[in-house]
Design a protein around this motif. Sequence first.
Motif, PDB file in Angstrom:
ATOM      1  N   GLU A  45     -21.263  24.893 -10.001  1.00  0.00           N
ATOM      2  CA  GLU A  45     -21.099  24.167  -8.746  1.00  0.00           C
ATOM      3  C   GLU A  45     -22.180  24.539  -7.746  1.00  0.00           C
ATOM      4  N   PHE A  46     -22.501  23.590  -6.929  1.00  0.00           N
ATOM      5  CA  PHE A  46     -23.476  23.778  -5.857  1.00  0.00           C
ATOM      6  C   PHE A  46     -22.920  24.713  -4.802  1.00  0.00           C
ATOM      7  N   SER A  60     -21.923  23.930   0.433  1.00  0.00           N
ATOM      8  CA  SER A  60     -20.682  23.352  -0.061  1.00  0.00           C
ATOM      9  C   SER A  60     -19.582  23.675   0.933  1.00  0.00           C
ATOM     10  N   LEU A 104     -31.179  14.304  -4.696  1.00  0.00           N
ATOM     11  CA  LEU A 104     -29.869  14.589  -4.124  1.00  0.00           C
ATOM     12  C   LEU A 104     -29.681  16.096  -4.205  1.00  0.00           C
ATOM     13  N   GLU A 106     -27.635  18.344  -3.602  1.00  0.00           N
ATOM     14  CA  GLU A 106     -26.432  19.055  -4.012  1.00  0.00           C
ATOM     15  C   GLU A 106     -26.094  18.850  -5.487  1.00  0.00           C
ATOM     16  N   THR A 107     -26.957  18.159  -6.201  1.00  0.00           N
ATOM     17  CA  THR A 107     -26.700  17.896  -7.612  1.00  0.00           C
ATOM     18  C   THR A 107     -27.532  18.798  -8.507  1.00  0.00           C
ATOM     19  N   ARG A 108     -26.937  19.171  -9.602  1.00  0.00           N
ATOM     20  CA  ARG A 108     -27.597  20.072 -10.536  1.00  0.00           C
ATOM     21  C   ARG A 108     -28.879  19.469 -11.083  1.00  0.00           C
ATOM     22  N   ASP A 109     -28.880  18.191 -11.352  1.00  0.00           N
ATOM     23  CA  ASP A 109     -30.044  17.527 -11.947  1.00  0.00           C
ATOM     24  C   ASP A 109     -31.273  17.530 -11.046  1.00  0.00           C
TER      25      ASP A 109
END
Length: 124
Positions: A45-46, A60, A104, A106-109
């Motif tokens: 998780e971020f 977060s 984005l 906050e996204t893992r990618d």
Amino acid sequence: QVQPVESGGGAVQPGDSLTLACTTSGDSFRHYVGWFRQAPGREIEFVATVSYTGGSVYYSDSVKGRFTISRDNVKNTIYLQMNHLTSEDTAVYYCAAARPGKILVETRDAYEYWGPGTQVNVSS
């Protein structure tokens, strides 16, 4: 590219504070650098991220108001100051450097280079 390297993890008690550090360099350092975490049996998780200038930070909801992310561009280091730790914060914490361009955050990618992680254990 230089892989980020985390440090500062350890075992603490609820209510304690801990500061993690992440050292990286190269072009990857010139973009957002963030922290993610993965607790046992849970998805990664971020946690927080900071822009190169430090002018944009995101957290977060679970850590907002307790954690502070910052960076020292002279030392090529990103910090995560963690206060009022609880058992819910127990996880492996990863530092990651983001891809350039529009992302984005906050996204893992969005993150291209990842450190090996550092363990944080919060228990009484």
